[in-house]
Scaffold this motif. Structure first.
Motif, PDB file in Angstrom:
ATOM      1  N   VAL A 157       0.696  -1.175  -0.049  1.00  0.00           N
ATOM      2  CA  VAL A 157      -0.086  -0.066   0.172  1.00  0.00           C
ATOM      3  C   VAL A 157       0.834   1.361   0.222  1.00  0.00           C
ATOM      4  CG1 VAL A 157      -1.607   1.392   1.381  1.00  0.00           C
ATOM      5  CG2 VAL A 157      -2.046  -1.204   1.184  1.00  0.00           C
ATOM      6  N   ALA A 158       2.040   1.290   0.623  1.00  0.00           N
ATOM      7  CA  ALA A 158       3.007   2.254   0.656  1.00  0.00           C
ATOM      8  C   ALA A 158       3.606   2.644  -0.401  1.00  0.00           C
ATOM      9  CB  ALA A 158       3.736   2.314   1.977  1.00  0.00           C
ATOM     10  N   HIS A 159       3.722   1.661  -1.345  1.00  0.00           N
ATOM     11  CA  HIS A 159       4.542   1.632  -2.566  1.00  0.00           C
ATOM     12  C   HIS A 159       3.737   1.193  -3.651  1.00  0.00           C
ATOM     13  CE1 HIS A 159       7.825   1.392   0.534  1.00  0.00           C
ATOM     14  NE2 HIS A 159       8.366   1.944  -0.295  1.00  0.00           N
ATOM     15  N   PRO A 160       2.669   2.050  -3.961  1.00  0.00           N
ATOM     16  CA  PRO A 160       1.964   1.841  -5.048  1.00  0.00           C
ATOM     17  C   PRO A 160       2.265   1.360  -6.657  1.00  0.00           C
ATOM     18  CG  PRO A 160       1.487   4.005  -4.703  1.00  0.00           C
ATOM     19  CD  PRO A 160       2.395   3.398  -3.504  1.00  0.00           C
ATOM     20  N   ASN A 161       3.548   1.954  -6.619  1.00  0.00           N
ATOM     21  CA  ASN A 161       4.084   1.812  -7.900  1.00  0.00           C
ATOM     22  C   ASN A 161       4.641   0.559  -8.178  1.00  0.00           C
ATOM     23  OD1 ASN A 161       3.425   4.518  -8.740  1.00  0.00           O
ATOM     24  ND2 ASN A 161       5.362   5.220  -7.529  1.00  0.00           N
ATOM     25  N   GLY A 162       4.713  -0.475  -7.366  1.00  0.00           N
ATOM     26  CA  GLY A 162       5.122  -2.071  -7.520  1.00  0.00           C
ATOM     27  C   GLY A 162       6.576  -2.029  -7.043  1.00  0.00           C
ATOM     28  N   ASP A 163       6.943  -1.243  -6.452  1.00  0.00           N
ATOM     29  CA  ASP A 163       8.723  -1.092  -5.816  1.00  0.00           C
ATOM     30  C   ASP A 163       8.500  -1.508  -4.440  1.00  0.00           C
ATOM     31  OD1 ASP A 163       7.697   1.337  -5.484  1.00  0.00           O
ATOM     32  OD2 ASP A 163       9.538   2.241  -5.548  1.00  0.00           O
TER      33      ASP A 163
END
Length: 500
Positions: free
Chosen positions: A213-219
């Motif tokens: 959730v904290a890294h929605p860009n997939g990283d």
């Protein structure tokens, strides 16, 4: 007359169908002079057993062996037959239970050679009516001892109303227990499970979901860090975070992405955390299974700071050291450092299976309906018992007494064992105490079992682990220390290291 007819509430007019618990008159005991009779009378009267000198409570043959253990120089068995004669004899009833266990149960345990059938306070009783001082408390589970009347009453009350309903609906004891735990800790919410390993599995999943959730860009970071000598459980996720190779190796590949760093090595831990790959760091403020090692404030605060900088979560595993064991409600309190997640289990319901992951709101906010669940976790029966347990541990003065007794016990052990060449260190906090030896601890633990004291090992098998019920008396601690004194001559024999 009634005393001659019953054994642990079994009457000859209503015999138990279990052949291992067939009642027998107390006057038919092989050793009628044993204090097992006296302790049994006390047990049946639901009264604490009066402490007495260890040798005085033993049958004559066992007193003789204790006396031999005290002899100077210590007698060392020179032949297998001589060694066998120094052991506690097992009855036919004990051997029958052990034979059936070997036949019907998967062989995952190397059990002590004793069959327990009852307990009261800090005492255990075996199938042959012998009494043992319990310094293991079910591996730090029975915080209030065996048969605590308030916990038993709470369990009986709830059993008569509702045992299980699942988590499809609400139940009052679960909500009340969650409220109590949150109000007494850093946390904002609770998730209930059935054991410590399940609580840690929940923490693993929560950490992964939080990072997603904290890294929605997939990283999002997905890896974990834990420490040498740690123990977090035996299910496949928590097993991956447990450092002992012999626990992990037979089941590899386990969950990938786990890194182990030396416990206490802050600089090395910082390097791993700063890599940006770590979703969460798992650490025990006091290691139990690993050998009773305590963290320092500098170490835990350094982990907190490093996690904050990198965006990783900090998880305190207090499954064994939490809930009063160290003399504080939570082991991390003394350090003034708070985690994002804390896992609890062992003592929370005084012997009934329960686990919990306590989390902050930022972690809870990442968890949605269906992300995790359990059929039995947080059931009304076990939660009602846990509330009664928590009531007692939170009573004014209770934790101060744990601290006082822990310091007294450590000093007592240091006095009794001073000068022993095999004792490297006596350490611990509150009533989680370890005696580190430079030889295997197994022979000493076996000798103490023969003398009527039940102990555990830890570490690499060279640490005697002492985790009695938190209600243990000073007299019982003195008895335990005396038994170590009685049996320490075994640790001085040249063959001790070769007997394991």
């Amino acid at each position: 007359r009634k005393r001659d007819q019953i054994f642990f509430h079994k009457t000859s007019s209503n015999p138990d169908p279990n052949p291992y618990l067939t009642p027998k008159p107390l006057h038919s005991l092989a050793h009628p002079e044993s204090v097992a009779m006296n302790s049994l009378q006390s047990f049946l009267a639901v009264a604490p057993v009066k402490p007495a000198a260890a040798a005085a409570r033993l049958p004559s043959s066992r007193r003789a062996r204790v006396s031999a253990c005290l002899a100077t120089p210590a007698p060392a068995p020179t032949t297998p037959a001589a060694a066998a004669s120094a052991r506690r004899e097992l009855s036919a009833a004990s051997r029958a239970v052990m034979a059936d266990e070997a036949k019907y149960i998967v062989g995952t345990y190397k059990r002590a050679q004793v069959v327990f059938v009852a307990g009261r306070g800090c005492k255990l009783y075996d199938i042959d009516e012998r009494e043992y001082l319990d310094m293991a408390a079910g591996i730090a589970v029975n915080a209030l001892g065996h048969g605590d009347p308030d916990v038993d009453a709470a369990a009986a009350d709830q059993r008569g109303r509702l045992v299980h309903a699942s988590n499809v609906g609400y139940t009052v004891p679960q909500v009340e227990l969650a409220k109590r735990l949150v109000e007494a800790s850093f946390a904002d919410r609770a998730f209930f499970a059935n054991s410590g390993t399940e609580a840690n599995e929940a923490a693993i999943k929560f950490a992964r979901k939080y990072q997603r959730v904290a890294h929605p860009n997939g990283d999002a970071p997905t890896e974990f860090m834990s420490f040498t000598n740690c123990f977090h459980g035996r299910t496949i996720g928590s097993l991956a975070l447990t450092s002992k190779v012999q626990y992990r190796e037979p089941f590899e590949p386990v969950m990938p992405g786990s890194t182990f760093v030396e416990y206490g090595n802050l600089e090395e831990a910082k390097k791993v955390i700063q890599s940006g790959k770590i979703a969460a760091v798992f650490v025990e403020p006091v290691q139990g299974e690993g050998g009773i090692h305590s963290a320092t404030k500098e170490f835990l605060q350094g982990l907190r700071d490093a996690c904050d900088e990198a965006g990783a979560l900090l998880v305190f595993d207090e499954v064994q050291c939490g809930l009063g064991r160290t003399g504080y409600l939570w082991a991390h309190e003394v350090y003034g450092v708070v985690p994002d997640i804390m896992t609890l289990a062992k003592p929370l319901a005084n012997g009934l299976p329960i686990g919990v992951a306590l989390v902050t709101e930022k972690v809870a906010a990442a968890i949605n309906y269906g992300d995790h669940g359990t059929t039995f976790g947080g059931g009304p029966f076990v939660c009602h018992a846990a509330l009664a347990t928590l009531d007692k541990i939170q009573k004014p003065g209770f934790l101060a007494e744990v601290t006082k007794k822990g310091e007294y016990f450590k000093q007592l052990l240091k006095t009794k064992l001073s000068g022993n060449p095999h004792v490297k260190e006596i350490r611990g906090a509150g009533l989680i105490v370890g005696i580190e030896l430079d030889v295997p601890a197994g022979p000493l633990v076996d000798a103490c079992l023969n003398a009527g004291v039940f102990l555990l090992t830890a570490g690499k098998g060279n640490v005697v682990r002492l985790v009695p019920a938190l209600i243990v008396s000073e007299k019982e601690l003195e008895q335990a220390a005396e038994e170590h004194q009685l049996c320490r001559s075994l640790a001085r024999t040249p063959t001790m290291g070769a007997t394991v």
